[in-house]
Design an enzyme around this catalytic site. Structure first.
Site, PDB file in Angstrom:
ATOM      1  N   ALA A 178       1.680   3.515  -1.990  1.00  0.00           N
ATOM      2  CA  ALA A 178       1.278   4.795  -2.595  1.00  0.00           C
ATOM      3  C   ALA A 178       0.147   5.473  -1.825  1.00  0.00           C
ATOM      4  CB  ALA A 178       0.847   4.576  -4.045  1.00  0.00           C
ATOM      5  N   GLY A 179      -0.350   4.821  -0.777  1.00  0.00           N
ATOM      6  CA  GLY A 179      -1.478   5.374  -0.021  1.00  0.00           C
ATOM      7  C   GLY A 179      -1.039   6.430   0.986  1.00  0.00           C
ATOM      8  N   GLY A 214      -1.232  -2.496   9.911  1.00  0.00           N
ATOM      9  CA  GLY A 214      -1.981  -1.350  10.422  1.00  0.00           C
ATOM     10  C   GLY A 214      -3.369  -1.272   9.848  1.00  0.00           C
ATOM     11  N   HIS A 240     -13.178  10.917  12.071  1.00  0.00           N
ATOM     12  CA  HIS A 240     -12.134  10.733  11.063  1.00  0.00           C
ATOM     13  C   HIS A 240     -12.357  11.596   9.829  1.00  0.00           C
ATOM     14  CE1 HIS A 240     -11.000   7.117  13.331  1.00  0.00           C
ATOM     15  NE2 HIS A 240      -9.850   7.176  12.676  1.00  0.00           N
ATOM     16  N   HIS A 241     -11.315  11.660   8.996  1.00  0.00           N
ATOM     17  CA  HIS A 241     -11.377  12.281   7.661  1.00  0.00           C
ATOM     18  C   HIS A 241     -12.412  11.526   6.811  1.00  0.00           C
ATOM     19  CE1 HIS A 241      -9.141   8.900   5.804  1.00  0.00           C
ATOM     20  NE2 HIS A 241      -8.593   8.812   7.006  1.00  0.00           N
ATOM     21  N   LYS A 262     -11.992   7.946   4.675  1.00  0.00           N
ATOM     22  CA  LYS A 262     -11.869   6.626   5.312  1.00  0.00           C
ATOM     23  C   LYS A 262     -12.980   5.706   4.797  1.00  0.00           C
ATOM     24  CE  LYS A 262     -11.478   4.530   9.900  1.00  0.00           C
ATOM     25  NZ  LYS A 262     -10.406   3.632   9.456  1.00  0.00           N
ATOM     26  N   GLY A 297       0.842  -1.200   0.000  1.00  0.00           N
ATOM     27  CA  GLY A 297       0.000   0.000   0.000  1.00  0.00           C
ATOM     28  C   GLY A 297       0.872   1.242   0.000  1.00  0.00           C
ATOM     29  N   PHE A 345      -1.244   2.950  15.793  1.00  0.00           N
ATOM     30  CA  PHE A 345       0.169   3.053  16.180  1.00  0.00           C
ATOM     31  C   PHE A 345       0.461   4.343  16.941  1.00  0.00           C
ATOM     32  CE2 PHE A 345       0.485   0.071  12.580  1.00  0.00           C
ATOM     33  CZ  PHE A 345       1.237  -0.926  13.174  1.00  0.00           C
ATOM     34  N   THR A 368      -9.730   1.234  15.645  1.00  0.00           N
ATOM     35  CA  THR A 368      -9.372   1.683  17.000  1.00  0.00           C
ATOM     36  C   THR A 368     -10.606   1.662  17.904  1.00  0.00           C
ATOM     37  OG1 THR A 368      -7.758   3.138  15.971  1.00  0.00           O
ATOM     38  CG2 THR A 368      -8.287   3.576  18.278  1.00  0.00           C
ATOM     39  N   PRO A 399      -4.340  -1.868  15.724  1.00  0.00           N
ATOM     40  CA  PRO A 399      -5.406  -1.005  15.211  1.00  0.00           C
ATOM     41  C   PRO A 399      -4.982   0.456  15.181  1.00  0.00           C
ATOM     42  CG  PRO A 399      -6.221  -2.429  16.969  1.00  0.00           C
ATOM     43  CD  PRO A 399      -4.738  -2.604  16.929  1.00  0.00           C
TER      44      PRO A 399
HETATM   45  N1  LIG Z   1      -2.992   1.265  12.589  1.00  0.00           N
HETATM   46  C1  LIG Z   1      -2.894   2.587  12.423  1.00  0.00           C
HETATM   47  O1  LIG Z   1      -2.271   3.309  13.238  1.00  0.00           O
HETATM   48  C2  LIG Z   1      -3.521   3.211  11.223  1.00  0.00           C
HETATM   49  C3  LIG Z   1      -4.277   2.445  10.389  1.00  0.00           C
HETATM   50  N2  LIG Z   1      -4.824   2.979   9.259  1.00  0.00           N
HETATM   51  C4  LIG Z   1      -5.503   2.048   8.389  1.00  0.00           C
HETATM   52  O2  LIG Z   1      -4.610   1.746   7.312  1.00  0.00           O
HETATM   53  C5  LIG Z   1      -5.349   1.447   6.127  1.00  0.00           C
HETATM   54  C6  LIG Z   1      -4.862   2.346   4.994  1.00  0.00           C
HETATM   55  O3  LIG Z   1      -5.211   3.672   5.279  1.00  0.00           O
HETATM   56  P1  LIG Z   1      -4.822   4.854   4.270  1.00  0.00           P
HETATM   57  O4  LIG Z   1      -3.363   4.832   3.991  1.00  0.00           O
HETATM   58  O5  LIG Z   1      -5.446   6.067   4.808  1.00  0.00           O
HETATM   59  O6  LIG Z   1      -5.609   4.380   2.947  1.00  0.00           O
HETATM   60  P2  LIG Z   1      -5.282   4.708   1.402  1.00  0.00           P
HETATM   61  O7  LIG Z   1      -6.534   4.404   0.661  1.00  0.00           O
HETATM   62  O8  LIG Z   1      -4.670   6.056   1.290  1.00  0.00           O
HETATM   63  O9  LIG Z   1      -4.151   3.643   1.026  1.00  0.00           O
HETATM   64  C7  LIG Z   1      -4.391   2.294   0.747  1.00  0.00           C
HETATM   65  C8  LIG Z   1      -3.437   1.903  -0.345  1.00  0.00           C
HETATM   66  O10 LIG Z   1      -3.455   0.491  -0.506  1.00  0.00           O
HETATM   67  C9  LIG Z   1      -3.416   0.220  -1.907  1.00  0.00           C
HETATM   68  N3  LIG Z   1      -3.867  -1.145  -2.162  1.00  0.00           N
HETATM   69  C10 LIG Z   1      -5.118  -1.610  -2.359  1.00  0.00           C
HETATM   70  N4  LIG Z   1      -5.090  -2.940  -2.557  1.00  0.00           N
HETATM   71  C11 LIG Z   1      -3.780  -3.322  -2.479  1.00  0.00           C
HETATM   72  C12 LIG Z   1      -3.114  -4.572  -2.606  1.00  0.00           C
HETATM   73  N5  LIG Z   1      -3.793  -5.704  -2.852  1.00  0.00           N
HETATM   74  N6  LIG Z   1      -1.766  -4.591  -2.466  1.00  0.00           N
HETATM   75  C13 LIG Z   1      -1.080  -3.464  -2.232  1.00  0.00           C
HETATM   76  N7  LIG Z   1      -1.662  -2.246  -2.113  1.00  0.00           N
HETATM   77  C14 LIG Z   1      -3.010  -2.184  -2.231  1.00  0.00           C
HETATM   78  C15 LIG Z   1      -4.305   1.300  -2.511  1.00  0.00           C
HETATM   79  O11 LIG Z   1      -4.070   1.408  -3.898  1.00  0.00           O
HETATM   80  P3  LIG Z   1      -5.261   1.925  -4.868  1.00  0.00           P
HETATM   81  O12 LIG Z   1      -5.648   3.270  -4.344  1.00  0.00           O
HETATM   82  O13 LIG Z   1      -4.596   1.932  -6.203  1.00  0.00           O
HETATM   83  O14 LIG Z   1      -6.365   0.901  -4.745  1.00  0.00           O
HETATM   84  C16 LIG Z   1      -3.801   2.505  -1.723  1.00  0.00           C
HETATM   85  O15 LIG Z   1      -2.641   3.053  -2.294  1.00  0.00           O
HETATM   86  C17 LIG Z   1      -6.820   1.634   6.508  1.00  0.00           C
HETATM   87  O16 LIG Z   1      -7.372   0.395   6.863  1.00  0.00           O
HETATM   88  C18 LIG Z   1      -6.762   2.551   7.730  1.00  0.00           C
HETATM   89  O17 LIG Z   1      -7.875   2.418   8.565  1.00  0.00           O
HETATM   90  C19 LIG Z   1      -4.674   4.296   8.955  1.00  0.00           C
HETATM   91  C20 LIG Z   1      -3.979   5.114   9.783  1.00  0.00           C
HETATM   92  C21 LIG Z   1      -3.334   4.651  10.997  1.00  0.00           C
HETATM   93  O1  LIG Z   2      -8.299   5.323   8.386  1.00  0.00           O
HETATM   94  C1  LIG Z   2      -7.652   6.016   9.213  1.00  0.00           C
HETATM   95  O2  LIG Z   2      -7.275   7.158   8.968  1.00  0.00           O
HETATM   96  C2  LIG Z   2      -7.325   5.410  10.511  1.00  0.00           C
HETATM   97  N1  LIG Z   2      -7.582   4.152  10.681  1.00  0.00           N
HETATM   98  C3  LIG Z   2      -7.339   3.403  11.861  1.00  0.00           C
HETATM   99  C4  LIG Z   2      -8.626   2.948  12.481  1.00  0.00           C
HETATM  100  O3  LIG Z   2      -9.587   2.650  11.761  1.00  0.00           O
HETATM  101  O4  LIG Z   2      -8.693   2.858  13.718  1.00  0.00           O
HETATM  102  C5  LIG Z   2      -6.414   4.115  12.812  1.00  0.00           C
HETATM  103  C6  LIG Z   2      -6.621   5.582  12.897  1.00  0.00           C
HETATM  104  O5  LIG Z   2      -7.828   5.802  13.558  1.00  0.00           O
HETATM  105  C7  LIG Z   2      -6.626   6.220  11.520  1.00  0.00           C
END
Ligand SMILES: NC(=O)C1=CN([C@@H]2O[C@H](COP(=O)(O)OP(=O)(O)OC[C@H]3O[C@@H](n4cnc5c(N)ncnc54)[C@H](OP(=O)(O)O)[C@@H]3O)[C@@H](O)[C@H]2O)C=CC1
Ligand SMILES: O=C(O)C1=N[C@H](C(=O)O)C[C@H](O)C1
Length: 255
Positions: A12-13, A79, A141-142, A145, A10, A114, A152, A112
């Protein structure tokens, strides 16, 4: 000591981009692969000889990514949200099978959240839960999502429910009939409410009530930079923690 070779899934996310930069800046870690949607995860990890895969993808694919990473011989830090008892159980079985069949002592750390403020808020909430008649969770959240309620909030509510059960507390007072959506999701008997608002990043409020008093525990992640120290800590820890660990509180010795 040789560097820990890290692949980010992921990449690029929103989280993946920051994680790549944090890994590149961290002592003793080397970023060896940026894996994106459409890539063959196991092949990419093998080609890069990754020691650790960090997954910040989407709930629909995260479990498959973890199994692919384990098959490629990598430890995994997760994550991404979307996990439940069944999916965590399948990962635990996979780890045990690899250990028994190949002597592979791999670790998976699913967190869930970090962010230190979030981990502490969850810990404090679990401690407070036994002392209050009512408890509800509000996550904010934003609006980009894709899941609700947040991972969390689910983790927080589940911990509150466990603490209440351990203390012998029954259901919370609530006169509403069933079927009222405005009462939020029911996570193990704890109500969880989700707000989506432009300008927010990730926030949580845990409300506790007794007759004549209230306790509010609140944490705010204003920037995704708040997650990075926890992600880097998890990468360093997972290589010496075989088996499944759920929650950064275990690594921080807060559990
Ligand atoms: N544990 C923690 O502290 C945190 C957890 N999160 C969680 O992390 C996750 C990602 O959040 P966020 O970065 O905001 O989301 P984004 O949508 O910005 O990023 C997700 C990325 O994953 C890519 N992707 C989708 N399918 C695959 C695959 N099979 N293999 C590799 N990459 C893939 C997407 O690509 P494409 O767009 O091309 O589909 C995209 O670039 C969410 O579940 C969020 O809730 C978020 C913040 C903190
Ligand atoms: O999608 C998010 O942004 C986040 N996802 C995680 C969650 O679902 O708990 C962690 C954090 O809240 C940010």
């Amino acid at each position: 000591m040789t560097d820990i070779r890290v692949a980010v899934l992921g990449a690029a996310g929103r989280m993946g981009t920051q994680t790549c930069a944090a890994v590149e800046a961290a002592d003793g870690l080397e970023l060896v692969a940026r894996v994106e949607a459409g890539d063959d995860v196991a092949q990419a990890l093998r080609d890069a000889r990754a020691d650790v895969a960090v997954d910040f993808t989407v709930p629909a694919v995260t479990e498959a990514n973890v199994h692919a990473a384990l098959d490629a011989g990598a430890h995994v830090v997760v994550g991404t949200t979307g996990w439940d008892d069944a999916s965590r159980g399948r990962v635990a079985e996979h780890l045990e099978r690899l250990d028994a069949d190949q002597g592979a002592r791999l670790g998976v750390l699913i967190a869930p959240n970090f962010g230190l403020s979030a981990v502490l808020a969850m810990t404090f909430a679990a401690k407070a839960a036994r002392y209050f008649e009512s408890a509800e969770v509000v996550e904010l959240h934003h609006p980009d999502k894709v899941d609700a309620p947040s991972g969390t909030a689910r983790h927080t509510a589940a911990a509150i429910a466990r603490a209440r059960a351990d203390a012998g507390l029954g259901p919370m007072p609530d006169a509403t009939d069933s079927g009222w959506e405005a009462r939020g999701a029911d996570v193990d008997g704890v109500r969880v409410h989700a707000v989506r608002l432009r300008g927010l990043v990730a926030h949580e409020e845990i409300l506790f009530g007794n007759a004549g008093e209230q306790l509010v525990i609140r944490q705010d992640s204003f920037d995704r930079a708040s997650f990075m120290p926890g992600v880097i800590l998890a990468v360093r820890e997972v290589v010496r923690r075989p088996g499944l660990t759920v929650g950064l509180e275990n690594v921080l010795d807060l559990s």
